[in-house]
Design a protein around this motif. Structure first.
Motif, PDB file in Angstrom:
ATOM      1  N   SER A  82      22.904  49.544   6.542  1.00 37.73           N
ATOM      2  CA  SER A  82      22.588  48.129   6.724  1.00 37.73           C
ATOM      3  C   SER A  82      21.407  47.753   5.830  1.00 37.73           C
ATOM      4  O   SER A  82      20.291  48.208   6.048  1.00 37.73           O
ATOM      5  CB  SER A  82      22.243  47.837   8.192  1.00 37.73           C
ATOM      6  OG  SER A  82      21.690  46.554   8.315  1.00 37.73           O
ATOM      7  N   PHE A  83      21.664  46.920   4.843  1.00 44.19           N
ATOM      8  CA  PHE A  83      20.581  46.511   3.951  1.00 44.19           C
ATOM      9  C   PHE A  83      19.664  45.478   4.603  1.00 44.19           C
ATOM     10  O   PHE A  83      18.498  45.356   4.240  1.00 44.19           O
ATOM     11  CB  PHE A  83      21.164  45.999   2.636  1.00 44.19           C
ATOM     12  CG  PHE A  83      21.828  47.080   1.843  1.00 44.19           C
ATOM     13  CD1 PHE A  83      21.083  48.004   1.136  1.00 44.19           C
ATOM     14  CD2 PHE A  83      23.214  47.219   1.840  1.00 44.19           C
ATOM     15  CE1 PHE A  83      21.684  49.032   0.423  1.00 44.19           C
ATOM     16  CE2 PHE A  83      23.830  48.236   1.130  1.00 44.19           C
ATOM     17  CZ  PHE A  83      23.071  49.145   0.411  1.00 44.19           C
ATOM     18  N   GLU A  84      20.182  44.768   5.584  1.00 41.56           N
ATOM     19  CA  GLU A  84      19.319  43.883   6.373  1.00 41.56           C
ATOM     20  C   GLU A  84      18.328  44.713   7.174  1.00 41.56           C
ATOM     21  O   GLU A  84      17.158  44.349   7.325  1.00 41.56           O
ATOM     22  CB  GLU A  84      20.175  43.030   7.310  1.00 41.56           C
ATOM     23  CG  GLU A  84      19.395  42.028   8.151  1.00 41.56           C
ATOM     24  CD  GLU A  84      18.777  40.909   7.339  1.00 41.56           C
ATOM     25  OE1 GLU A  84      17.833  40.269   7.848  1.00 41.56           O
ATOM     26  OE2 GLU A  84      19.217  40.686   6.200  1.00 41.56           O
ATOM     27  N   LEU A  85      18.796  45.839   7.677  1.00 44.20           N
ATOM     28  CA  LEU A  85      17.915  46.743   8.431  1.00 44.20           C
ATOM     29  C   LEU A  85      16.855  47.348   7.520  1.00 44.20           C
ATOM     30  O   LEU A  85      15.695  47.499   7.919  1.00 44.20           O
ATOM     31  CB  LEU A  85      18.745  47.853   9.073  1.00 44.20           C
ATOM     32  CG  LEU A  85      18.086  48.689  10.165  1.00 44.20           C
ATOM     33  CD1 LEU A  85      17.617  47.825  11.306  1.00 44.20           C
ATOM     34  CD2 LEU A  85      19.053  49.739  10.658  1.00 44.20           C
TER      35      LEU A  85
ATOM     36  N   LYS B 188      15.599  45.896   4.930  1.00 41.11           N
ATOM     37  CA  LYS B 188      14.638  44.829   4.665  1.00 41.11           C
ATOM     38  C   LYS B 188      13.712  44.626   5.850  1.00 41.11           C
ATOM     39  O   LYS B 188      12.492  44.480   5.691  1.00 41.11           O
ATOM     40  CB  LYS B 188      15.384  43.527   4.347  1.00 41.11           C
ATOM     41  CG  LYS B 188      14.473  42.366   3.982  1.00 41.11           C
ATOM     42  CD  LYS B 188      15.288  41.157   3.549  1.00 41.11           C
ATOM     43  CE  LYS B 188      16.070  40.574   4.711  1.00 41.11           C
ATOM     44  NZ  LYS B 188      16.790  39.341   4.321  1.00 41.11           N
ATOM     45  N   LYS B 189      14.261  44.669   7.045  1.00 43.48           N
ATOM     46  CA  LYS B 189      13.436  44.468   8.246  1.00 43.48           C
ATOM     47  C   LYS B 189      12.542  45.669   8.524  1.00 43.48           C
ATOM     48  O   LYS B 189      11.539  45.543   9.226  1.00 43.48           O
ATOM     49  CB  LYS B 189      14.326  44.193   9.459  1.00 43.48           C
ATOM     50  CG  LYS B 189      14.997  42.822   9.429  1.00 43.48           C
ATOM     51  CD  LYS B 189      15.708  42.541  10.737  1.00 43.48           C
ATOM     52  CE  LYS B 189      16.285  41.120  10.747  1.00 43.48           C
ATOM     53  NZ  LYS B 189      16.918  40.781  12.032  1.00 43.48           N
TER      54      LYS B 189
ATOM     55  N   THR C 263      19.674  44.577  13.945  1.00 41.92           N
ATOM     56  CA  THR C 263      20.245  43.506  13.140  1.00 41.92           C
ATOM     57  C   THR C 263      21.355  42.851  13.950  1.00 41.92           C
ATOM     58  O   THR C 263      21.112  41.906  14.695  1.00 41.92           O
ATOM     59  CB  THR C 263      20.783  44.056  11.814  1.00 41.92           C
ATOM     60  OG1 THR C 263      21.642  45.170  12.085  1.00 41.92           O
ATOM     61  CG2 THR C 263      19.643  44.534  10.932  1.00 41.92           C
TER      62      THR C 263
ATOM     63  N   ASN D 144      27.620  45.217   6.708  1.00 44.29           N
ATOM     64  CA  ASN D 144      26.732  44.135   6.299  1.00 44.29           C
ATOM     65  C   ASN D 144      27.325  42.762   6.588  1.00 44.29           C
ATOM     66  O   ASN D 144      26.583  41.800   6.809  1.00 44.29           O
ATOM     67  CB  ASN D 144      26.375  44.299   4.821  1.00 44.29           C
ATOM     68  CG  ASN D 144      25.366  45.407   4.600  1.00 44.29           C
ATOM     69  OD1 ASN D 144      24.161  45.216   4.750  1.00 44.29           O
ATOM     70  ND2 ASN D 144      25.844  46.605   4.265  1.00 44.29           N
TER      71      ASN D 144
ATOM     72  N   ASP E 280      26.399  42.335  10.196  1.00 43.84           N
ATOM     73  CA  ASP E 280      24.998  41.912  10.287  1.00 43.84           C
ATOM     74  C   ASP E 280      24.847  40.430   9.958  1.00 43.84           C
ATOM     75  O   ASP E 280      24.115  39.695  10.626  1.00 43.84           O
ATOM     76  CB  ASP E 280      24.139  42.740   9.324  1.00 43.84           C
ATOM     77  CG  ASP E 280      23.932  44.167   9.806  1.00 43.84           C
ATOM     78  OD1 ASP E 280      24.258  44.446  10.979  1.00 43.84           O
ATOM     79  OD2 ASP E 280      23.446  44.996   9.027  1.00 43.84           O
ATOM     80  N   TRP E 281      25.514  39.994   8.905  1.00 44.70           N
ATOM     81  CA  TRP E 281      25.412  38.608   8.443  1.00 44.70           C
ATOM     82  C   TRP E 281      25.934  37.629   9.492  1.00 44.70           C
ATOM     83  O   TRP E 281      25.332  36.590   9.758  1.00 44.70           O
ATOM     84  CB  TRP E 281      26.174  38.467   7.122  1.00 44.70           C
ATOM     85  CG  TRP E 281      26.328  37.056   6.649  1.00 44.70           C
ATOM     86  CD1 TRP E 281      25.347  36.133   6.454  1.00 44.70           C
ATOM     87  CD2 TRP E 281      27.560  36.412   6.319  1.00 44.70           C
ATOM     88  NE1 TRP E 281      25.882  34.947   6.023  1.00 44.70           N
ATOM     89  CE2 TRP E 281      27.243  35.088   5.922  1.00 44.70           C
ATOM     90  CE3 TRP E 281      28.903  36.816   6.299  1.00 44.70           C
ATOM     91  CZ2 TRP E 281      28.227  34.171   5.519  1.00 44.70           C
ATOM     92  CZ3 TRP E 281      29.862  35.914   5.892  1.00 44.70           C
ATOM     93  CH2 TRP E 281      29.526  34.613   5.523  1.00 44.70           C
TER      94      TRP E 281
ATOM     95  N   ASN F  98      26.227  38.371  12.691  1.00 40.56           N
ATOM     96  CA  ASN F  98      25.627  38.711  13.983  1.00 40.56           C
ATOM     97  C   ASN F  98      26.691  39.002  15.041  1.00 40.56           C
ATOM     98  O   ASN F  98      26.589  38.576  16.195  1.00 40.56           O
ATOM     99  CB  ASN F  98      24.688  37.599  14.453  1.00 40.56           C
ATOM    100  CG  ASN F  98      23.712  38.105  15.506  1.00 40.56           C
ATOM    101  OD1 ASN F  98      23.307  39.260  15.476  1.00 40.56           O
ATOM    102  ND2 ASN F  98      23.346  37.255  16.435  1.00 40.56           N
TER     103      ASN F  98
END
Length: 435
Positions: free
Chosen positions: A119-122, A124-125, A243, A298, A301-302, A304
């Motif tokens: 997860s690239f959102e993860l 980043k967070k 995420t 991802n 994640d986007w 949700n």
């Protein structure tokens, strides 16, 4: 070799365990040594793997040395069987032939579950600390592979043997070794699988041995002090980053949802690999499903959407356990003798490089403070063995010098979610170049 007449008359009997003998008579009517070959179908292969898994777990729970260095139960059980196979081979008395397609499918499932963790959102967070340690880990992967290949060529071994003693076995561990070992052998590196497994076991021990000294030397040289030691200084809790909404319940619906996502990712990934092959670009079979799983993760994640992460973890762990066991069941230990000398030399150098990398690179990139010293100690276990070895190094260090919540947050996050994905891509690139 032919099936017996009974099996030809009764197709249903084809699944029965078959025993065949190899050997012939020479012109003087003297009988040559005859080897009994036990051929196992899919059900029998899985059954033997399950029994060896149980045996490995039983032994691990009763031998403290195995638990202390986190030697996986599949390695223990599978290695016992491979030693039995070695005895049969050396005495020309018996051998085994297993159903291989099941192992290939388990490999696809394992790497697909890795893709669902990317997860690239993860990332980043997780903040700058996670990104920086991931950078350290990726640099080390490239260094380990470059050094391994260069030393293998210098020692007269196949360059892919150096890759087996690089990030495949060290940063990757036993799972990655069992996955890539057969691929290296198919590319011409005889003995790559037993070499990678042996290197992984060496790394588990060496990573735990050098971690503490690295952290201690850094504290003494830079005059570092940890937080006040309390009764909870060895705690390993991490701040949870989330995420997509994770599915907490385990029931028929969540298991079915995870299974559907896994199978869709495997199917689409296989189509992707075949399409790229038609376009002239050949990728390993596991890479397509892993990439498709990362895309699906991802998207989840986007949007949700609910993510059955726990179910993916269970499926990944089970598939890896059976895959490891089956890989070791069919491992040819007698091929290790030809590469044992170069392998040992490469591993000694890799250990020194890991020590220097953690001391000079990881410590500086991570901030040159107490937390960085703890992470340098952890990186020794992480880069030579596995995430549990990193946690063991940091627990032992923090128990004496004080807690580091940043270290216990960053390293497990990178180890469990990101490094396997990046490692597989880098290994594939090296294989394509040196094959």
């Amino acid at each position: 070799m032919r099936r017996s007449a009974d099996n030809r008359r009764h197709p249903a009997a084809a699944g029965v365990l078959r025993v065949e003998r190899s050997g012939a008579r020479d012109s003087s009517n003297t009988k040559e040594p005859c080897m009994t070959v036990w051929k196992l179908d899919i059900a029998q292969t899985v059954a033997v793997a399950a029994a060896l898994l149980a045996l490995g777990e039983y032994i691990k729970n009763r031998v403290p040395l195995f638990s202390r260095y986190f030697i996986p139960a599949p390695i223990i059980g599978g290695l016992i069987f491979s030693i039995i196979a070695l005895i049969g081979h050396q005495s020309d008395s018996f051998g085994f032939q297993f159903y291989e397609n099941m192992r290939s499918f388990l490999l696809l499932v394992f790497f697909t579950t890795i893709g669902f963790s990317a997860s690239f959102e993860l990332l980043k967070k997780g903040g700058v600390g996670v990104a920086l340690f991931l950078l350290c880990a990726v640099i080390l992967v490239c260094v380990q592979n470059g050094v391994g290949v260069a030393l293998a060529q210098a020692l007269g071994a196949h360059p892919l043997i150096g890759l087996a003693a690089g990030s495949i076995s060290l940063t990757g561990g036993h799972g990655t070794s069992a996955a890539f070992g057969p691929l290296l052998e198919q590319a011409g590196a005889v003995g790559a699988l037993p070499a990678a497994i042996a290197a992984s076991t060496y790394g588990l021990v060496a990573g735990c041995v050098i971690g503490g000294p690295v952290g201690t030397l850094l504290m003494r040289r830079y005059g570092l002090r940890g937080p006040k030691v309390t009764g909870t200084s060895d705690r390993t809790e991490t701040t949870r980053i989330q995420t997509a909404v994770e599915t907490t319940d385990t029931n028929d619906d969540t298991v079915l949802r995870a299974t559907i996502l896994l199978m869709v990712a495997i199917g689409l990934g296989t189509v992707l690999v075949n399409w790229l092959k038609d376009m002239g670009l050949t990728l390993p079979a596991y890479l397509g499903p892993m990439l498709m799983a990362a895309v699906i993760r991802n998207i989840i994640d986007w949007r949700n959407w609910a993510l059955p992460s726990r179910q993916f973890e269970v499926v990944g762990n089970v598939s890896l356990a059976f895959f490891l066991t089956m890989a070791l069941m069919s491992m040819k230990l007698w091929e290790l003798a030809a590469v044992a000398g170069p392998l040992l030399a490469i591993l000694v150098v890799q250990t020194a490089i890991m020590f220097a990398f953690a001391y000079f690179v990881t410590f500086r990139i991570m901030g040159r403070d107490y937390d960085a010293a703890v992470m340098a100690a952890g990186h020794c276990g992480f880069g030579m063995g596995a995430t549990p070895n990193a946690m063991a190094n940091m627990q032992a260090f923090a128990r004496v010098n004080g807690p580091s919540f940043k270290a216990f947050f960053v390293i497990p996050l990178v180890g469990s979610l990101f490094i396997d994905f990046f490692n597989a891509v880098i290994i594939t690139s090296f294989m394509g170049f040196f094959k």
